[in-house]
Design an enzyme around this catalytic site. Structure first.
Site, PDB file in Angstrom:
ATOM      1  N   TYR A   1       0.707  -1.227  -0.066  1.00  0.00           N
ATOM      2  CA  TYR A   1      -0.001  -0.159  -0.070  1.00  0.00           C
ATOM      3  C   TYR A   1       1.104   1.103   0.010  1.00  0.00           C
ATOM      4  O   TYR A   1       1.744   1.448   1.154  1.00  0.00           O
ATOM      5  CB  TYR A   1      -0.919   0.021   1.202  1.00  0.00           C
ATOM      6  CG  TYR A   1      -1.802   0.928   1.249  1.00  0.00           C
ATOM      7  CD1 TYR A   1      -3.289   0.863   0.589  1.00  0.00           C
ATOM      8  CD2 TYR A   1      -1.748   2.260   1.731  1.00  0.00           C
ATOM      9  CE1 TYR A   1      -4.197   1.989   0.551  1.00  0.00           C
ATOM     10  CE2 TYR A   1      -2.653   3.320   1.834  1.00  0.00           C
ATOM     11  CZ  TYR A   1      -3.804   3.294   0.934  1.00  0.00           C
ATOM     12  OH  TYR A   1      -4.798   4.049   1.250  1.00  0.00           O
TER      13      TYR A   1
ATOM     14  N   CYS B   1     -13.720 -21.826 -13.681  1.00  0.00           N
ATOM     15  CA  CYS B   1     -15.373 -21.427 -13.435  1.00  0.00           C
ATOM     16  C   CYS B   1     -15.456 -21.895 -12.039  1.00  0.00           C
ATOM     17  O   CYS B   1     -14.747 -22.578 -11.226  1.00  0.00           O
ATOM     18  CB  CYS B   1     -16.030 -22.184 -14.426  1.00  0.00           C
ATOM     19  SG  CYS B   1     -15.940 -23.921 -14.110  1.00  0.00           S
TER      20      CYS B   1
HETATM   21  P1  NAD Z   1      -0.704  -6.407  -5.929  1.00  0.00           P
HETATM   22  O1  NAD Z   1       0.372  -6.332  -5.140  1.00  0.00           O
HETATM   23  O2  NAD Z   1      -0.468  -7.289  -7.237  1.00  0.00           O
HETATM   24  O3  NAD Z   1      -1.202  -4.905  -6.612  1.00  0.00           O
HETATM   25  C1  NAD Z   1      -1.805  -4.106  -5.525  1.00  0.00           C
HETATM   26  C2  NAD Z   1      -2.062  -2.810  -6.358  1.00  0.00           C
HETATM   27  O4  NAD Z   1      -2.238  -1.729  -5.474  1.00  0.00           O
HETATM   28  C3  NAD Z   1      -0.615  -2.308  -6.996  1.00  0.00           C
HETATM   29  O5  NAD Z   1      -0.683  -2.070  -8.548  1.00  0.00           O
HETATM   30  C4  NAD Z   1      -0.247  -0.875  -6.172  1.00  0.00           C
HETATM   31  O6  NAD Z   1       0.514  -0.242  -7.142  1.00  0.00           O
HETATM   32  C5  NAD Z   1      -1.670  -0.616  -5.917  1.00  0.00           C
HETATM   33  N1  NAD Z   1      -1.814   0.388  -4.980  1.00  0.00           N
HETATM   34  C6  NAD Z   1      -1.106   0.241  -3.555  1.00  0.00           C
HETATM   35  N2  NAD Z   1      -1.428   1.353  -2.975  1.00  0.00           N
HETATM   36  C7  NAD Z   1      -2.206   2.133  -3.608  1.00  0.00           C
HETATM   37  C8  NAD Z   1      -2.977   3.237  -3.180  1.00  0.00           C
HETATM   38  N3  NAD Z   1      -2.771   3.833  -2.068  1.00  0.00           N
HETATM   39  N4  NAD Z   1      -3.680   3.717  -4.239  1.00  0.00           N
HETATM   40  C9  NAD Z   1      -3.731   3.104  -5.487  1.00  0.00           C
HETATM   41  N5  NAD Z   1      -3.146   2.097  -5.739  1.00  0.00           N
HETATM   42  C10 NAD Z   1      -2.583   1.590  -4.836  1.00  0.00           C
HETATM   43  O7  NAD Z   1      -1.945  -7.228  -5.332  1.00  0.00           O
HETATM   44  P2  NAD Z   1      -3.082  -8.277  -5.610  1.00  0.00           P
HETATM   45  O8  NAD Z   1      -2.649  -9.317  -6.292  1.00  0.00           O
HETATM   46  O9  NAD Z   1      -4.038  -7.379  -7.025  1.00  0.00           O
HETATM   47  O10 NAD Z   1      -4.091  -8.150  -4.548  1.00  0.00           O
HETATM   48  C11 NAD Z   1      -4.643  -6.996  -3.995  1.00  0.00           C
HETATM   49  C12 NAD Z   1      -5.325  -7.427  -2.669  1.00  0.00           C
HETATM   50  O11 NAD Z   1      -6.479  -8.024  -3.037  1.00  0.00           O
HETATM   51  C13 NAD Z   1      -4.447  -7.972  -1.808  1.00  0.00           C
HETATM   52  O12 NAD Z   1      -4.638  -7.745  -0.338  1.00  0.00           O
HETATM   53  C14 NAD Z   1      -4.811  -9.379  -1.943  1.00  0.00           C
HETATM   54  O13 NAD Z   1      -4.546 -10.196  -0.740  1.00  0.00           O
HETATM   55  C15 NAD Z   1      -6.426  -9.298  -1.973  1.00  0.00           C
HETATM   56  N6  NAD Z   1      -7.094 -10.372  -2.710  1.00  0.00           N
HETATM   57  C16 NAD Z   1      -8.205 -10.563  -2.880  1.00  0.00           C
HETATM   58  C17 NAD Z   1      -8.908 -11.557  -3.533  1.00  0.00           C
HETATM   59  C18 NAD Z   1     -10.403 -11.358  -3.568  1.00  0.00           C
HETATM   60  O14 NAD Z   1     -10.920 -12.407  -4.260  1.00  0.00           O
HETATM   61  N7  NAD Z   1     -11.216 -10.902  -2.924  1.00  0.00           N
HETATM   62  C19 NAD Z   1      -8.058 -12.413  -4.107  1.00  0.00           C
HETATM   63  C20 NAD Z   1      -6.889 -12.138  -3.829  1.00  0.00           C
HETATM   64  C21 NAD Z   1      -6.191 -11.462  -3.427  1.00  0.00           C
END
Ligand code: NAD
Length: 553
Positions: A270, A407
């Site tokens: 973040y 899926c």
């Molecule tokens: P990632 O590290 O690949 O991407 C995170 C992105 O957030 C980066 O592109 C970064 O530049 C951006 N970012 C960081 N701080 C920011 C801010 N303040 N403003 C705008 N952009 C910002 O991570 P990911 O694999 O895309 O995963 C994202 C999150 O979702 C993780 O916390 C992960 O655990 C969670 N996740 C959720 C699910 C789901 O189904 N809900 C599944 C997998 C992961």
């Protein structure tokens, strides 16, 4: 030793480098996890989700590869947090690889302790499918994201997102699925990311339609698409907090608001508002505690903006990145005013063991996926949602690395799909074995009180016996490789989860493994939810003849 000069790609075709297809499948999927077309930062072995890695170091990677190549068909390789640590004689139907990533004794289960151990070279963060070698690029999450937005559309907007604006941030490995899922449902997605490279990559891989030069042009594009009722996704290079401030200043209405920055990891995932990417990298290295403090303060402002959108009538949901907890840790008291996406929208699916089911064609041939797609549609002729999904996926999803499909199907369906795929391999209609696996974001294989098991009916959110039982059952059922992880999705100290893969190699033994694993694995999802008191799970168990002592017998 780093191998950044030679990009890693999964081998293709039917030639084996290992002594069996189970080992070869694990090797190809490990390679695929580090393919530059698949991984977010392959040079550092990072696959996705903050620092989710496939192997601890490059030396470990090479040692895993060498060991898989010599592994006999009655041996099992043990991998401890990305390092190969032992080979044991087991038996032919046992898994070829067992993996444990980032597990810590509960009282030591903090980011601080994890990072101390990581710095000593003793552990590795495996996220979910990174350290368990079954990441297939952003497609892996697209359908889950699509299912969630479809459920919201169904409940709130008459089954479509046409004319609706979804505002979110974080366009990384997983978060990049949001814009595509929204536009597949004819909605408009405005997504902010601080890193222009990330947004550019999503455009290249067709997950995002365009990156607007600034917020004003982004809003013009959005309005035009909303008025026309057309699906469109628009990226903007901005910090999420700044974007929300500007949207509120302009009085922009949003229908759905969420977030997928990698907020689960406040140090790496973040970027605090008011900070350039370069300044963030510098502070992260020089003063990590200060960085975390600033990130949490920024998350508190971020979540407060989301809550204000909820107050104005938007559907607001935490998309599984634990941002609410971080905001609350900084003292923002209303952080939990909006729900997590699982209790709000996904739990009814989990009650029937429905969750992510993915398969990858080890041949590397996209035609093999086309053949399995067609067979899936034939196998489930009445599943309208599946038909709509596969049609959209074929048109709109670019394969990354090994061709794969995902899926969501449930208990009673997954083993039928697996056996159908095994038959296609046996008959030669599919040209090489197919690996079938899943995300750990699933119905029976995770304990994660801020995400998959938030607000369980019986209060059992933090009980982690269930994923352990799931992993052990998958081992007993003949999976090809099984992994047990800590901290995926929501961060260290907050989840325990397992993953399991099986190989449809066209043999009779393959059919047995496929049938057992793909029956039992989703069966644990129905079991977990039935014992928590969900009527839908109890009904599904009764209807399918699942043997749950005290419930069905
Ligand atoms: P990632 O590290 O690949 O991407 C995170 C992105 O957030 C980066 O592109 C970064 O530049 C951006 N970012 C960081 N701080 C920011 C801010 N303040 N403003 C705008 N952009 C910002 O991570 P990911 O694999 O895309 O995963 C994202 C999150 O979702 C993780 O916390 C992960 O655990 C969670 N996740 C959720 C699910 C789901 O189904 N809900 C599944 C997998 C992961």
């Amino acid at each position: 030793m780093s191998d950044t000069s030679t990009p890693i790609r999964a081998a293709k075709g039917t030639d084996l480098r290992c002594k069996g297809w189970l080992q070869e499948a694990a090797l190809r999927m490990l390679e695929n996890n580090l393919d530059p077309d698949v991984a977010e930062d392959p040079a550092n072995l990072v696959v996705y989700g903050g620092t989710g890695k496939a192997a601890r170091t490059w030396d470990d990677y090479h040692r895993i590869v060498a060991t898989l190549k010599r592994l006999e068909n009655d041996e099992t390789l043990l991998v401890q947090s990305g390092r190969p640590t032992g080979v044991f004689r087991t038996h032919a139907m046992a898994p070829r690889v067992l993996i444990a990533n980032a597990n810590l004794v509960p009282e030591w289960g903090t980011w601080e302790e994890f990072r101390r151990l990581e710095a000593l070279g003793l552990t590795m963060y495996g996220q979910m499918t990174a350290g368990s070698w079954i990441y297939i690029g952003t497609q892996g999450i697209v359908q889950g994201t699509y299912e969630t937005f479809a459920a919201i559309a169904e409940a709130r907007f008459g089954g479509t997102l046409a004319g609706r604006l979804v505002v979110t941030a974080g366009c990384g490995g997983m978060g990049g699925a949001q814009p595509l899922a929204v536009s597949m449902l004819d909605g408009v997605c405005l997504i902010a990311d601080v890193d222009p490279w990330r947004l550019g990559r999503r455009v290249e891989t067709r997950y995002l339609d365009l990156v607007a030069p600034d917020l004003d042009s982004a809003l013009r594009e959005a309005k035009e698409a909303q008025d026309a009722g057309e699906g469109r996704s628009i990226g903007v290079v901005m910090n999420a907090v700044d974007m929300f401030a500007e949207l509120e200043r302009r009085g922009i209405h949003a229908d759905i608001v969420t977030d997928q920055t990698a907020a689960h990891d406040p140090l790496v995932g973040y970027v605090p508002d008011g900070m350039s990417l370069e300044a963030a990298a510098e502070l992260r290295g020089n003063d990590p505690s200060r960085y975390i403090e600033l990130a949490r303060a920024s998350m508190a402002r971020h979540v407060a903006a989301m809550v204000r959108y909820q107050d104005r009538g938007a559907v607001v949901v935490d998309y599984g990145n634990n941002i609410r907890t971080e905001a609350r840790a900084h003292g923002y008291e209303r952080a939990f005013d909006f729900p997590g996406f699982v209790p709000a929208w996904v739990r009814p699916l989990f009650c029937t063991g429905t969750g992510p089911f993915r398969w990858a064609a080890l041949s590397g041939n996209p035609d093999d996926i086309a053949a399995t797609d067609a067979a899936m549609l034939k196998l489930f002729p009445d599943n309208a949602k599946l038909h709509r999904w596969i049609g959209q996926a074929q048109r709109r999803i670019a394969f990354q690395g090994v061709p794969a499909r995902i899926c969501w199907i449930g208990y009673g369906e997954r083993h039928r799909a697996g056996l159908m795929i095994n038959d296609l391999v046996r008959s030669g209609e599919v040209t090489a074995p197919v690996v079938i696996g899943r995300d750990h974001l699933d119905s029976g294989s995770v304990a994660s009180p801020y995400r998959e098991t938030e607000s369980m009916k019986d209060g059992s959110d933090a009980i982690a016996d269930w994923p352990l039982l799931n992993a052990m059952l998958n081992v007993a059922s003949g999976a090809a490789w099984v992994a047990l992880h800590h901290g995926g999705g929501v961060g260290i100290g907050r989840s325990i989860h397992s993953g399991s893969q099986v190989v449809a190699d066209g043999t009779a033994d393959g059919a047995l493994r496929v049938e057992r694993c793909l029956t039992n694995d989703p069966g644990t999802g129905v079991m977990r939810h039935a014992h928590a008191g969900y009527e839908a799970a109890i009904d599904h168990a009764r209807a399918t003849g699942l043997d749950l002592p005290g419930i069905t017998t």
